[in-house]
Design a protein around this motif. Structure first.
Motif, PDB file in Angstrom:
ATOM      1  N   SER A 151       0.447  -1.102   0.169  1.00 42.05           N
ATOM      2  CA  SER A 151      -0.071  -0.331   0.299  1.00 42.05           C
ATOM      3  C   SER A 151       1.303   1.370  -0.122  1.00 42.05           C
ATOM      4  CB  SER A 151      -1.166  -0.227   1.059  1.00 42.05           C
ATOM      5  OG  SER A 151      -0.357   0.319   2.758  1.00 42.05           O
ATOM      6  N   GLU A 152       0.601   2.332  -0.141  1.00 42.94           N
ATOM      7  CA  GLU A 152       1.334   4.032  -0.201  1.00 42.94           C
ATOM      8  C   GLU A 152       1.553   3.856   1.144  1.00 42.94           C
ATOM      9  OE1 GLU A 152      -0.123   8.536  -0.850  1.00 42.94           O
ATOM     10  OE2 GLU A 152      -1.158   7.287  -1.394  1.00 42.94           O
ATOM     11  N   ARG A 153       0.781   3.816   2.421  1.00 40.24           N
ATOM     12  CA  ARG A 153       1.460   3.883   3.697  1.00 40.24           C
ATOM     13  C   ARG A 153       2.312   2.717   3.340  1.00 40.24           C
ATOM     14  NH1 ARG A 153       1.898   7.890   6.500  1.00 40.24           N
ATOM     15  NH2 ARG A 153      -0.093   8.387   7.884  1.00 40.24           N
ATOM     16  N   GLU A 154       2.493   1.855   3.448  1.00 41.37           N
ATOM     17  CA  GLU A 154       3.750   0.429   3.401  1.00 41.37           C
ATOM     18  C   GLU A 154       4.991   0.682   3.140  1.00 41.37           C
ATOM     19  OE1 GLU A 154       0.577  -3.397   4.419  1.00 41.37           O
ATOM     20  OE2 GLU A 154       1.675  -2.472   2.322  1.00 41.37           O
ATOM     21  N   HIS A 155       4.677   1.457   1.190  1.00 38.06           N
ATOM     22  CA  HIS A 155       5.706   1.842   0.596  1.00 38.06           C
ATOM     23  C   HIS A 155       6.951   3.120   1.569  1.00 38.06           C
ATOM     24  CE1 HIS A 155       6.499   0.362  -2.902  1.00 38.06           C
ATOM     25  NE2 HIS A 155       5.148   0.141  -3.646  1.00 38.06           N
ATOM     26  N   GLU A 156       5.709   4.078   2.349  1.00 35.83           N
ATOM     27  CA  GLU A 156       6.118   5.164   2.845  1.00 35.83           C
ATOM     28  C   GLU A 156       6.407   4.661   3.724  1.00 35.83           C
ATOM     29  OE1 GLU A 156       5.108   8.966   4.544  1.00 35.83           O
ATOM     30  OE2 GLU A 156       3.167   7.408   4.403  1.00 35.83           O
ATOM     31  N   ILE A 157       6.848   3.318   4.399  1.00 36.53           N
ATOM     32  CA  ILE A 157       7.225   3.137   6.487  1.00 36.53           C
ATOM     33  C   ILE A 157       8.203   1.959   5.494  1.00 36.53           C
ATOM     34  CG2 ILE A 157       7.422   1.598   7.860  1.00 36.53           C
ATOM     35  CD1 ILE A 157       3.687   2.230   8.065  1.00 36.53           C
ATOM     36  N   LEU A 158       8.090   1.505   4.186  1.00 35.88           N
ATOM     37  CA  LEU A 158       9.534   1.112   3.995  1.00 35.88           C
ATOM     38  C   LEU A 158      10.573   2.295   3.579  1.00 35.88           C
ATOM     39  CD1 LEU A 158      11.351  -1.335   2.485  1.00 35.88           C
ATOM     40  CD2 LEU A 158       9.652  -1.459   0.548  1.00 35.88           C
ATOM     41  N   ARG A 175       3.621   9.935  12.417  1.00 40.03           N
ATOM     42  CA  ARG A 175       3.096  10.930  13.885  1.00 40.03           C
ATOM     43  C   ARG A 175       1.695   9.822  13.939  1.00 40.03           C
ATOM     44  NH1 ARG A 175       1.310  17.187  13.404  1.00 40.03           N
ATOM     45  NH2 ARG A 175       3.887  18.167  13.535  1.00 40.03           N
ATOM     46  N   LEU A 176       2.050   8.507  13.861  1.00 42.27           N
ATOM     47  CA  LEU A 176       1.665   7.096  14.152  1.00 42.27           C
ATOM     48  C   LEU A 176       2.103   6.607  15.401  1.00 42.27           C
ATOM     49  CD1 LEU A 176       1.969   5.890  10.501  1.00 42.27           C
ATOM     50  CD2 LEU A 176      -0.164   6.521  11.763  1.00 42.27           C
ATOM     51  N   THR A 177       0.920   5.832  15.893  1.00 40.32           N
ATOM     52  CA  THR A 177       0.919   5.109  17.049  1.00 40.32           C
ATOM     53  C   THR A 177       2.572   3.964  17.056  1.00 40.32           C
ATOM     54  OG1 THR A 177      -0.584   3.496  17.360  1.00 40.32           O
ATOM     55  CG2 THR A 177      -0.983   5.844  17.803  1.00 40.32           C
ATOM     56  N   LYS A 178       3.016   3.184  18.095  1.00 38.09           N
ATOM     57  CA  LYS A 178       3.838   2.358  17.566  1.00 38.09           C
ATOM     58  C   LYS A 178       3.204   0.935  17.330  1.00 38.09           C
ATOM     59  CE  LYS A 178       6.974  -0.434  20.576  1.00 38.09           C
ATOM     60  NZ  LYS A 178       7.610  -0.776  22.241  1.00 38.09           N
ATOM     61  N   VAL A 181       2.522   1.251  13.803  1.00 37.37           N
ATOM     62  CA  VAL A 181       3.990   1.056  12.361  1.00 37.37           C
ATOM     63  C   VAL A 181       4.433  -0.592  13.036  1.00 37.37           C
ATOM     64  CG1 VAL A 181       6.503   1.391  12.311  1.00 37.37           C
ATOM     65  CG2 VAL A 181       4.564   2.909  12.919  1.00 37.37           C
ATOM     66  N   GLU A 182       4.441  -1.390  13.891  1.00 35.20           N
ATOM     67  CA  GLU A 182       5.184  -2.342  13.713  1.00 35.20           C
ATOM     68  C   GLU A 182       3.632  -3.352  13.012  1.00 35.20           C
ATOM     69  OE1 GLU A 182       4.688  -3.623  18.354  1.00 35.20           O
ATOM     70  OE2 GLU A 182       6.707  -2.125  18.257  1.00 35.20           O
ATOM     71  N   SER A 183       2.603  -2.947  12.983  1.00 38.66           N
ATOM     72  CA  SER A 183       1.276  -3.934  12.132  1.00 38.66           C
ATOM     73  C   SER A 183       1.859  -3.270  10.828  1.00 38.66           C
ATOM     74  CB  SER A 183       0.132  -3.383  12.670  1.00 38.66           C
ATOM     75  OG  SER A 183      -0.828  -3.763  11.704  1.00 38.66           O
ATOM     76  N   HIS A 184       2.468  -2.311  10.482  1.00 38.74           N
ATOM     77  CA  HIS A 184       2.335  -2.351   8.706  1.00 38.74           C
ATOM     78  C   HIS A 184       3.889  -2.350   8.337  1.00 38.74           C
ATOM     79  CE1 HIS A 184      -0.160   0.496   7.612  1.00 38.74           C
ATOM     80  NE2 HIS A 184      -0.667   1.628   8.434  1.00 38.74           N
ATOM     81  N   VAL A 185       4.925  -2.714   9.620  1.00 38.86           N
ATOM     82  CA  VAL A 185       5.908  -3.343   9.627  1.00 38.86           C
ATOM     83  C   VAL A 185       5.491  -5.437   9.174  1.00 38.86           C
ATOM     84  CG1 VAL A 185       8.178  -4.005  10.316  1.00 38.86           C
ATOM     85  CG2 VAL A 185       7.537  -1.776  10.308  1.00 38.86           C
ATOM     86  N   ARG A 186       5.213  -5.874  10.200  1.00 37.71           N
ATOM     87  CA  ARG A 186       4.537  -7.350   9.443  1.00 37.71           C
ATOM     88  C   ARG A 186       4.004  -7.404   8.728  1.00 37.71           C
ATOM     89  NH1 ARG A 186       3.160  -5.883  15.041  1.00 37.71           N
ATOM     90  NH2 ARG A 186       1.214  -6.441  14.785  1.00 37.71           N
ATOM     91  N   SER A 187       3.387  -6.224   7.872  1.00 35.79           N
ATOM     92  CA  SER A 187       2.287  -6.344   6.635  1.00 35.79           C
ATOM     93  C   SER A 187       3.242  -7.022   5.399  1.00 35.79           C
ATOM     94  CB  SER A 187       1.637  -5.434   6.914  1.00 35.79           C
ATOM     95  OG  SER A 187       0.601  -5.804   5.525  1.00 35.79           O
ATOM     96  N   LEU A 194       8.921 -12.750   3.395  1.00 35.66           N
ATOM     97  CA  LEU A 194       9.469 -12.092   4.351  1.00 35.66           C
ATOM     98  C   LEU A 194       9.600 -12.863   5.830  1.00 35.66           C
ATOM     99  CD1 LEU A 194      11.072  -8.835   2.562  1.00 35.66           C
ATOM    100  CD2 LEU A 194      12.244 -11.788   2.017  1.00 35.66           C
ATOM    101  N   HIS A 195      10.411 -13.603   6.586  1.00 38.55           N
ATOM    102  CA  HIS A 195      10.211 -13.574   8.368  1.00 38.55           C
ATOM    103  C   HIS A 195      10.189 -12.481   8.865  1.00 38.55           C
ATOM    104  CE1 HIS A 195       9.197 -18.087   7.656  1.00 38.55           C
ATOM    105  NE2 HIS A 195      10.798 -18.049   6.131  1.00 38.55           N
ATOM    106  N   PRO A 196      10.299 -11.993   9.833  1.00 39.00           N
ATOM    107  CA  PRO A 196      10.365 -11.041  10.434  1.00 39.00           C
ATOM    108  C   PRO A 196      11.796 -10.926  10.978  1.00 39.00           C
ATOM    109  CG  PRO A 196       8.128 -11.313  10.810  1.00 39.00           C
ATOM    110  CD  PRO A 196       8.698 -12.126  10.335  1.00 39.00           C
ATOM    111  N   GLN A 197      12.657  -9.331  11.597  1.00 35.94           N
ATOM    112  CA  GLN A 197      13.415 -10.117  11.948  1.00 35.94           C
ATOM    113  C   GLN A 197      13.355  -9.475  13.335  1.00 35.94           C
ATOM    114  OE1 GLN A 197      16.596 -11.953  10.944  1.00 35.94           O
ATOM    115  NE2 GLN A 197      15.692 -12.766   9.291  1.00 35.94           N
ATOM    116  N   PRO A 198      14.528  -8.959  13.965  1.00 31.15           N
ATOM    117  CA  PRO A 198      14.590  -8.314  15.397  1.00 31.15           C
ATOM    118  C   PRO A 198      15.183  -7.154  15.439  1.00 31.15           C
ATOM    119  CG  PRO A 198      16.556 -10.462  14.853  1.00 31.15           C
ATOM    120  CD  PRO A 198      15.563 -10.839  13.952  1.00 31.15           C
ATOM    121  N   ASP A 199      15.648  -6.538  13.696  1.00 32.79           N
ATOM    122  CA  ASP A 199      16.163  -5.091  14.237  1.00 32.79           C
ATOM    123  C   ASP A 199      16.055  -4.863  12.863  1.00 32.79           C
ATOM    124  OD1 ASP A 199      18.629  -4.923  12.723  1.00 32.79           O
ATOM    125  OD2 ASP A 199      19.402  -6.853  14.558  1.00 32.79           O
ATOM    126  N   ASP A 200      15.807  -3.017  12.927  1.00 34.81           N
ATOM    127  CA  ASP A 200      15.666  -2.831  11.290  1.00 34.81           C
ATOM    128  C   ASP A 200      16.484  -2.893  10.787  1.00 34.81           C
ATOM    129  OD1 ASP A 200      13.763  -0.689  12.589  1.00 34.81           O
ATOM    130  OD2 ASP A 200      15.302  -0.213  13.858  1.00 34.81           O
TER     131      ASP A 200
END
Length: 228
Positions: A151-158, A175-178, A181-187, A194-200
């Motif tokens: 999504s557009e927001r996911e591209h922005e976060i990426l 200006r999003l809640t933690k 953001v965590e939900s978008h990263v998981r998505s 891709l498997h989630p990793q423990p750091d950015d």
């Protein structure tokens, strides 16, 4: 901690000197300053720096010499981080930079670097095996690939992840809640299988690694023919 070493390649002498001053004051040791790709290759082979900074357009043709040289250095000297710093976004051959590995690579647009400390932080990340990509570069990398399903927001976060931003920094900027953001990263990671990793740092490496197969043809076409 030892000083990080760097070789700078840009045909604009004043800009090159200014860049050397910025990095020198930040604790980098400047091994060489060059104005063309051939000299840069020789200096990097001699000094084996932690970081090589390239402009894209270098003599003699001022087209893609710097980008091709940067990609070659990524292949021949994998322990040297490569940071492309240019006025130009070269989309045709962009993925050649992440072909061999997604570690120690960056691409920043000169006019979009917002501050000296931001640039120094990006240079240090690349020199120590991390990534630093301008959001426009991320958009160019993902256009037309499976990442287009985001999504557009996911591209922005990426894009912010690719700049090395933490979840908390992303929260503050957008200006999003933690939790959001965590939900978008998981998505993002789930959409890309891709498997989630423990750091950015590992998250963006995973995304760049996912992009790497699409760079093969561009890289092959970009390299000069073998010498006979």
């Amino acid at each position: 901690m030892r000083d990080l070493t760097v070789v700078l390649t840009d045909d604009a002498a004043l800009f090159r000197e200014a860049l050397a001053g910025v990095l020198g004051r930040a604790g980098f040791r400047i091994r060489a300053q060059l104005g063309d790709a051939a000299a840069a290759r020789a200096a990097i082979a001699e000094h084996r720096p932690d970081l090589a900074v390239f402009d894209i357009r270098l003599p003699p043709t001022h087209t893609l010499e710097g980008l091709v040289a940067a990609a070659e250095i990524r292949e021949s000297h994998p322990d040297t981080g490569v940071l492309v710093l240019s006025q130009h976004l070269e989309t045709r051959l962009l993925r050649m930079l992440v072909r061999s590995s997604s570690r120690g690579v960056g691409y920043l647009l000169k006019e979009r670097v917002t501050g000296i400390q931001d640039f120094v932080d990006a240079a240090r990340r690349v020199a120590t095996g991390g990534c630093a990509f301008d959001p426009e570069v991320v958009r160019a990398l993902t256009r037309g690939d499976p990442l287009g399903r985001l999504s557009e927001r996911e591209h922005e976060i990426l894009s912010l992840i690719a700049q090395g931003r933490s979840n908390m920094a992303i929260c503050e900027q957008l200006r999003l809640t933690k939790k959001t953001v965590e939900s978008h990263v998981r998505s993002i990671l789930l959409r890309l299988d891709l498997h989630p990793q423990p750091d950015d740092h590992r998250r963006v490496l995973a995304v760049l690694e996912y992009l790497r197969p699409w760079s093969e043809e561009a890289y092959r076409l970009a390299l000069p023919p073998p010498r006979t």
